[in-house]
Design a protein around this motif. Structure first.
Motif, PDB file in Angstrom:
ATOM      1  N   ASP A  34       0.852  -1.189   0.000  1.00 28.07           N
ATOM      2  CA  ASP A  34       0.000   0.000   0.000  1.00 28.07           C
ATOM      3  C   ASP A  34       0.889   1.240   0.000  1.00 28.07           C
ATOM      4  O   ASP A  34       0.800   2.094   0.886  1.00 28.07           O
ATOM      5  CB  ASP A  34      -0.917  -0.020   1.225  1.00 28.07           C
ATOM      6  CG  ASP A  34      -2.091   0.940   1.085  1.00 28.07           C
ATOM      7  OD1 ASP A  34      -2.136   1.681   0.085  1.00 28.07           O
ATOM      8  OD2 ASP A  34      -2.946   0.944   1.972  1.00 28.07           O
ATOM      9  N   ARG A  37      -0.441   5.024   0.445  1.00 31.99           N
ATOM     10  CA  ARG A  37      -0.694   5.572   1.780  1.00 31.99           C
ATOM     11  C   ARG A  37       0.530   5.536   2.668  1.00 31.99           C
ATOM     12  O   ARG A  37       0.602   6.244   3.653  1.00 31.99           O
ATOM     13  CB  ARG A  37      -1.849   4.833   2.453  1.00 31.99           C
ATOM     14  CG  ARG A  37      -3.169   5.176   1.802  1.00 31.99           C
ATOM     15  CD  ARG A  37      -4.339   4.744   2.610  1.00 31.99           C
ATOM     16  NE  ARG A  37      -4.318   3.303   2.766  1.00 31.99           N
ATOM     17  CZ  ARG A  37      -4.961   2.670   3.732  1.00 31.99           C
ATOM     18  NH1 ARG A  37      -5.628   3.335   4.624  1.00 31.99           N
ATOM     19  NH2 ARG A  37      -4.916   1.368   3.805  1.00 31.99           N
ATOM     20  N   VAL A  40       1.242   3.239   7.944  1.00 34.97           N
ATOM     21  CA  VAL A  40       0.003   3.591   8.649  1.00 34.97           C
ATOM     22  C   VAL A  40      -0.004   2.826   9.969  1.00 34.97           C
ATOM     23  O   VAL A  40       0.105   1.603   9.977  1.00 34.97           O
ATOM     24  CB  VAL A  40      -1.250   3.202   7.831  1.00 34.97           C
ATOM     25  CG1 VAL A  40      -2.519   3.507   8.609  1.00 34.97           C
ATOM     26  CG2 VAL A  40      -1.256   3.901   6.492  1.00 34.97           C
TER      27      VAL A  40
END
Length: 87
Positions: A34, A37, A40
């Protein structure tokens, strides 16, 4: 995103009587892939993709033997060279 649903499900769930694909309370999901993004960190999920393949960083969550992943777990990263596409 899915990790918010995962967090909400586990905050609201009892320690028993979970059905379907739900994980027992206390699980922490660690995932990658990912890069958009990036890293996270949430209460019950940690995304480790820090775009190494694009020349950014390679990240890892360091856990001691018997340690469960959490927001307090140590996150480390190192620089990565940009990967060249095959001709």
């Amino acid at each position: 995103m899915w990790e918010r649903l995962h967090d909400a499900e586990h905050v609201a769930a009892d320690d028993h009587d979970l059905s379907g694909d739900a994980l027992p309370r206390g699980y922490h999901v660690i995932y990658g892939h990912d890069a958009i993004r990036g890293v996270v960190r949430r209460a019950r999920t940690t995304g480790l993709d820090s775009a190494c393949v694009y020349g950014e960083r390679l990240s890892a969550l360091l856990l001691q033997p018997g340690e469960e992943a959490s927001l307090a777990s140590e996150l480390v990263s190192v620089p990565c060279p940009r990967v060249k596409a095959k001709d």
